[in-house]
Design an enzyme around this catalytic site. Structure first.
Site, PDB file in Angstrom:
ATOM      1  N   HIS A   2       0.805  -1.226   0.000  1.00 26.59           N
ATOM      2  CA  HIS A   2       0.000   0.000   0.000  1.00 26.59           C
ATOM      3  C   HIS A   2       0.835   1.271   0.000  1.00 26.59           C
ATOM      4  CE1 HIS A   2      -4.145  -1.457   0.519  1.00 26.59           C
ATOM      5  NE2 HIS A   2      -3.612  -2.459   1.191  1.00 26.59           N
ATOM      6  N   LYS A  23      -8.348  13.558   4.944  1.00 28.97           N
ATOM      7  CA  LYS A  23      -7.529  12.339   4.904  1.00 28.97           C
ATOM      8  C   LYS A  23      -6.540  12.419   6.056  1.00 28.97           C
ATOM      9  CE  LYS A  23      -6.535  13.142   0.621  1.00 28.97           C
ATOM     10  NZ  LYS A  23      -6.385  12.113  -0.382  1.00 28.97           N
ATOM     11  N   ARG A  24      -5.799  11.353   6.261  1.00 29.93           N
ATOM     12  CA  ARG A  24      -4.776  11.348   7.296  1.00 29.93           C
ATOM     13  C   ARG A  24      -3.814  12.514   7.071  1.00 29.93           C
ATOM     14  NH1 ARG A  24      -0.308   8.162   7.420  1.00 29.93           N
ATOM     15  NH2 ARG A  24      -0.954   7.295   5.423  1.00 29.93           N
ATOM     16  N   LYS A  71       0.860  14.204   1.749  1.00 30.34           N
ATOM     17  CA  LYS A  71      -0.507  14.485   1.294  1.00 30.34           C
ATOM     18  C   LYS A  71      -0.741  15.987   1.112  1.00 30.34           C
ATOM     19  CE  LYS A  71      -2.299  10.285   3.490  1.00 30.34           C
ATOM     20  NZ  LYS A  71      -2.892   9.500   2.395  1.00 30.34           N
ATOM     21  N   THR A  98      -8.594   6.408  -1.786  1.00 23.77           N
ATOM     22  CA  THR A  98      -9.983   5.959  -1.985  1.00 23.77           C
ATOM     23  C   THR A  98     -10.949   7.119  -1.750  1.00 23.77           C
ATOM     24  OG1 THR A  98      -9.956   5.111   0.286  1.00 23.77           O
ATOM     25  CG2 THR A  98      -9.657   3.501  -1.481  1.00 23.77           C
ATOM     26  N   LYS A 118     -14.608   8.333  -3.596  1.00 17.77           N
ATOM     27  CA  LYS A 118     -15.863   8.673  -2.899  1.00 17.77           C
ATOM     28  C   LYS A 118     -16.358  10.050  -3.318  1.00 17.77           C
ATOM     29  CE  LYS A 118     -14.127   5.875   0.842  1.00 17.77           C
ATOM     30  NZ  LYS A 118     -13.194   5.923   1.969  1.00 17.77           N
TER      31      LYS A 118
END
Length: 794
Positions: free
Chosen positions: A346, A534-535, A540, A642, A646
């Site tokens: 991942h 998100k985390r 990110k 993901t 969504k």
């Protein structure tokens, strides 16, 4: 169970009195929730038993999906939806003056995960059951999950997540199936029946007690099992200090991802991982042996899938059982093991490819270490035959090197399938991160692009949009999400697009109410809802987003001619407790929010919201309300994502880099229906390999960058003092590892373009519809079909 609401009401009232021991008039909402939860669990128990009986009698291949996380979310309404009972129950409860949605709110989110990894595992469980596939989950029943996030003076504060405070109505404790898991002690070799066997002596054991949850398929009779292991003191402890033993035992299933900054935390993480796989593998084999006389064909009847590196000890544990308990020779045991285990990678981040110091690993798991050592010896011999004399090359691929056990290397060697989770990610694994292994085992590598369950993220989370879709193309899309492509025929249908706009507005109003209730801040639903959830991790790039907000604020203050469509920037993120830098970014976001939201000259144009304790139940309100989906990771760093799927499925438009599954989203929706910016993965990798990037150049040559960077340290936030110096240093002194400044100009331009397109609502709605129509590919049903056919062969 009940065919109409009258039957339901009668059954509900009777059960309420039996379970709670009080009349309806005296009962509380929690009593109502607990009663209906028990009714549903009992209702599915017949199908649950029948499903397991069917698997046993068919003797077909079964899959066990082992994951350190399962981020399930609430199950009450979800289970009713999958059972097709939501209307009957809703109407019956309404007659009794009870709101089903309020009961759903009572359920705590199961604290069994953190982010995308756990949510993916939950989606996969839903798809396996809905596709009538024999697939079960194995995880840990964390008492406190990750943590409950509170924001105090802009800082993240972690509190224990008390999700089990009132029990968990969906679980069934199976104390009769407990497994003893050994730690510490020593290994003794002795001769038994003419062969040398190894026995783990003087071990400190922990009882792994299973709690089973039914996983209900969508309108099928299949109910699979998610088995969660709870760590409890063994009935046969050898520990002298019983209280210390009890504390240490219970800590194994207390928190997800204990802080591993120090040895104590590292040992606890490693304990968790072995606890999970030892309990799971032993349980799988015990169940298997009830149906089969021998384990010699185990790999033909069982697939064990390890979700990332956390459960990699499944490989040596299966070897241990086959050699020590089943008396097999090494070669036969290895053949069975390798052909049983499949592995999903991942991440490309080296810090996430776990490595354990031998000095901790060996004493904690003495027999497992011996087996890993033997696997390493044999693999290195194989490499020597391929690359004679190339010591450095062999060392780089060894499972044990530099006094560390490399878990990803063990996974690559000890499995028959290694998959990435987006086309770009898999190519990066093959060409860069794992290229050495790809040259040795090319047949193992394959891609399985992630997916999400459209039943939760569209049907449940966005009932208004789901009804519009069903009215337009029928209900077959719920079973076959590829049917969503039929929505393309409404691209020029003004009435349909108007309905799409109306639904988005209603969803934004719902989220605005939550924001008002939670933060006291009033946001304008006619503004662009620009959402980044998100985390919190540097790659990110929540930092890029908030620096852009600072730039917009500066423009609004300094340039009276500057025009922008009003925007509400919404963030939701948890930072790992030991991740100092990520926590600084949370503080920065909240500090900017205070400044921007408190400025009457600008706050009608820009608002910033940080949603505290972001979780699945909040996500179900966030995704339907989004206009812009922020997917702005440094290219090559996000394996898939993901959340991007969504958002897309709910009609948000992506502002993103060509990273992870964004690449495939662009391909499916069309490049004209997504806002792409920034460096490509190839360019990022080129910079990493050959250098050539100097963040100071961007600081000196771009006034916008210099201004926002200086504002981190020049007193612009007077109450923060030198709070953000580490962020300033990361960008300039440490040369901006994730290319925030390099992509800043490109990001500003694409955001301006997105804002201009939004003002042409007709165009925006057509783009939104194209995204929804193309999103069926990203259903986890498609992903699981690919796993079932290509990897597990079920």
């Amino acid at each position: 169970m009940f065919s109409n609401k009258e039957e339901f009401k009668e059954a509900f009232l009777k059960r309420l009195e039996m379970i709670c021991g009080k009349s309806f008039g005296e009962s509380t909402k929690r009593d109502h929730y607990f009663t209906i939860g028990n009714m549903i669990r009992e209702y599915v128990s017949t199908d649950w038993i029948n499903t397991n009986e069917r698997y046993r009698s068919n003797r077909g291949k079964q899959v066990y999906y082992i994951s350190i996380e399962f981020l399930l979310g609430r199950l009450l309404y979800h289970n009713l939806l999958n059972l097709g009972l939501e209307d009957v129950v809703m109407d019956g409860l309404q007659d009794l003056g009870i709101d089903l949605y309020e009961l759903d709110e009572i359920e705590a989110d199961a604290g069994l995960g953190n982010g995308g990894l756990g949510r993916l595992a939950a989606c996969f469980m839903d798809s396996l059951a809905s596709l009538n596939l024999p697939g079960h989950g194995c995880g840990i029943r964390y008492k406190h999950g990750l943590f409950e996030q509170k924001i105090v003076d802009g800082y993240q504060v972690e509190l224990p997540e008390q999700w089990l405070r009132h029990g968990h109505v969906w679980e069934v404790r199976r104390a009769d199936l407990a497994i003893e898991v050994p730690f510490w002690g020593n290994v003794e070799a002795r001769e038994e029946n003419g062969r040398v066997v190894f026995r783990h002596e003087k071990a400190e054991t922990i009882s792994a007690v299973p709690y089973d949850l039914p996983i209900v398929g969508y309108k099928t009779e299949t109910v699979n099992t998610l088995r969660l292991w709870n760590a409890e003191p063994s009935p046969y402890p050898i520990h002298k200090d019983i209280l210390k033993y009890k504390r240490e035992t219970e800590s194994v299933s207390e928190f997800l991802y204990p802080d591993d900054t120090h040895d104590e935390g590292k040992i606890l993480r490693l304990k968790q991982q072995y606890f999970l796989v030892s309990a799971s593998i032993n349980s799988i084999i015990r169940s298997y042996k009830k149906q089969h006389e021998t384990l010699r064909d185990f790999h033909e009847n069982v697939s064990i899938h390890i979700n990332d590196t956390h459960p990699v000890l499944a490989i040596p544990e299966l070897m241990r059982i086959l050699i020590d308990e089943e008396c097999m020779g090494w070669d036969e045991a290895w053949h069975i093991t390798v052909n049983t285990i499949s592995y999903t990678n991942h991440t490309t981040l080296s810090e996430a490819l776990e490595k354990w110091p031998v000095r901790l690993f060996q004493p904690l798991l003495p027999r497992i270490y011996m087996i890993v050592e033997e696997i390493n010896e044999r693999f290195c011999q194989q490499l020597w035959d391929l690359y004679p004399g190339e010591w450095a090359h062999i060392e780089s691929m060894a499972i044990i090197a530099h006094e560390e056990v490399r878990m990803a290397h063990l996974a690559l060697v000890g499995s028959y399938s290694v998959n990435g989770v987006a086309a770009l990610h898999t190519e990066i694994l093959k060409k860069r991160e794992m290229s050495n292994f790809y040259h040795v085992f090319p047949e193992k590598f394959n891609n399985k692009t992630n997916g999400i369950t459209h039943r939760r993220w569209l049907l449940k989370a966005n009932p208004l949009l789901s009804r519009l879709i069903t009215d337009g193309i029928g209900s077959e899309w719920v079973r076959e999400p590829a049917q969503l492509s039929q929505l393309n025929k409404f691209g020029e249908d003004k009435a349909f697009l108007q309905n799409l706009s109306r639904i988005k507005k209603q969803n934004k109003e719902r989220l605005a109410r939550r924001i008002s209730n939670q933060t006291g801040i009033v946001v304008d639903p006619s503004s662009i809802f620009d959402i980044h959830v998100k985390r919190l991790h540097a790659y990110k790039r929540q930092l890029l987003n908030i620096l852009h907000v600072m730039y917009l604020y500066n423009q609004l203050k300094e340039d009276s001619s500057f025009h922008m469509h009003p925007r509400t920037f919404i963030f939701g993120a948890k930072a790992s407790p030991g991740y100092y830098y990520a926590k600084k970014i949370i503080k920065l976001i909240n500090t900017v929010a205070d400044k921007v939201n408190g400025d009457d000259r600008t706050n009608e144009q820009v608002k910033v919201i940080f949603l505290e304790n972001y979780r699945v139940s909040i996500a179900e309100e966030v995704f339907p309300a989004a206009d812009i989906s922020e997917q702005i990771s440094t290219a090559s760093k996000e394996a898939s994502g993901t959340g991007n799927m969504k958002f897309m499925m709910n009609g948000a438009l992506t502002v993103g880099t060509l990273d992870g599954a964004n690449v495939e989203i662009m391909e499916k929706a069309g490049p004209e229906n997504i806002f792409i910016f920034g460096l490509t993965a190839d360019k990022v990798l080129q910079y990493y390999q050959h250098g050539g990037y100097n963040s100071m150049d961007y600081y000196h040559h771009d006034n916008r960058i210099r201004q926002v960077a200086d504002q981190l340290i020049n007193g612009f936030f007077p109450e923060a003092d030198d709070e953000f110096e580490p962020i300033f240093d990361s960008l300039l002194t440490e040369n901006d590892q994730y290319f925030v400044l390099r992509d800043f100009d490109s990001y500003v331009k694409i955001q301006r373009q997105a804002g201009l397109v939004y003002e042409d609502q007709s165009k925006w709605l057509k783009m939104s519809l194209r995204n929804i129509a193309a999103s069926g590919y990203f259903s986890s049903d498609r992903t699981i079909r690919e796993y079932a056919e290509d990897i597990w062969r079920i």
